[in-house]
Design an enzyme around this catalytic site. Sequence first.
Site, short mmCIF file in Angstrom:
data_model
loop_
_atom_site.label_atom_id
_atom_site.label_comp_id
_atom_site.label_asym_id
_atom_site.label_seq_id
_atom_site.Cartn_x
_atom_site.Cartn_y
_atom_site.Cartn_z
N GLY A 287 36.07 -25.93 15.69
CA GLY A 287 35.82 -26.67 14.47
C GLY A 287 35.89 -25.82 13.21
N HIS A 288 35.81 -26.49 12.07
CA HIS A 288 35.95 -25.78 10.80
C HIS A 288 34.78 -24.84 10.52
CE1 HIS A 288 33.95 -29.41 8.51
NE2 HIS A 288 33.25 -28.99 9.53
N ASN A 289 35.13 -23.72 9.86
CA ASN A 289 34.16 -22.70 9.43
C ASN A 289 33.49 -21.95 10.59
OD1 ASN A 289 33.78 -25.05 7.05
ND2 ASN A 289 34.05 -22.95 6.34
#
Length: 352
Positions: free
Chosen positions: A243-245
């Site tokens: 997922g993002h970050n």
Amino acid sequence: MGTRLGDLVERFGGQLVGDPNLEVQGIAPLDSAGASHISFLSNSKLRALAAQSNAAALIVSPLDDATVATTYAGARIVTTNPYAYFARAAQYFVALDEYVPPAGIHRSAVVDETAQVDPTATIGPNATVEAGAVIGAGVRIDAGCFVGREAEIGEDTHLFANVTFHARCKIGKRGILHSGAVIGTDGFGFARENGVYIKIPQTGRVLLGDDVDVGANTTIDRGALDDTVIEDGVKLDNQIQIGHNCRIGANTAMAGCVGVAGSAKIGKNCTFGGAAMVLGHLEIADNVHISSGSMVSRSVLEPGQYTGFYPLAKNAEWEKSAAIVRNLSSLREKMRSLEKQIKQLTEPSEQK
């Protein structure tokens, strides 16, 4: 093409017991290796099989060599880590026969005039390289790949067919991206208002270090504001979602179908078994090992092996266990009530 055992030892080390001029054509399993093969013993439980192997030579540890040598008549390469030696030797044998396409840009590829493509790089059929992208020395981009604007591909990195590498993302040296991998998709970011989802622009990047291996159909989301970071030496199997970050520390490895939710921070030298799940915004320390199918629902701050799944059972037994688990809360309250009653009954006698 084959190679001399002496050449293997000169290249990869180890102690050779046998004829250095003996030539082998490749590596094969213990039970199917023939007189032109070299095989390896990395599991001591297979000593008996190794002793009966028809391989021309074996890669063994010093401990296993002492046992195998009593019955096995072939040559042996003795090394402290036979499995790692096998991996390096296998790479060498593959390289002997591997087809390497000539450097240059295929006539059907679309490469923007502002992209920087090193003369030693290879751009395959129907590939697309957008404006401002930088393609390093020795890079191989196979058929149907997409490299977005201002993306950077480090030297000797290989994108297999149909990899998508979105805008401004970066990968270091000697990376491998297998077919269907998608790097830099939008993260799953939405704000909810009055029952409606409002998309949050994902403006970060994905930054992959050196020697990163990404499996087929694995997806890594770009960050919402900051970057998603995959450090040096990370190995991701097929069909993984990052997922993002997220940040994944150096030399961490994940087996197939692992899912890591946004903003999770994972340390160095961790391993994740297949289908393990990590919830978002958690922190996992260095040297943590998560068993297959486990759900990580809280931060893990100490190294070690962690397992979070209920053992498999017959369905009827599982239903009984589930019924007990559902009633644990009421049982707990009953226990507390009984403890209180016992305390009240014993307190007067204690005062006397």
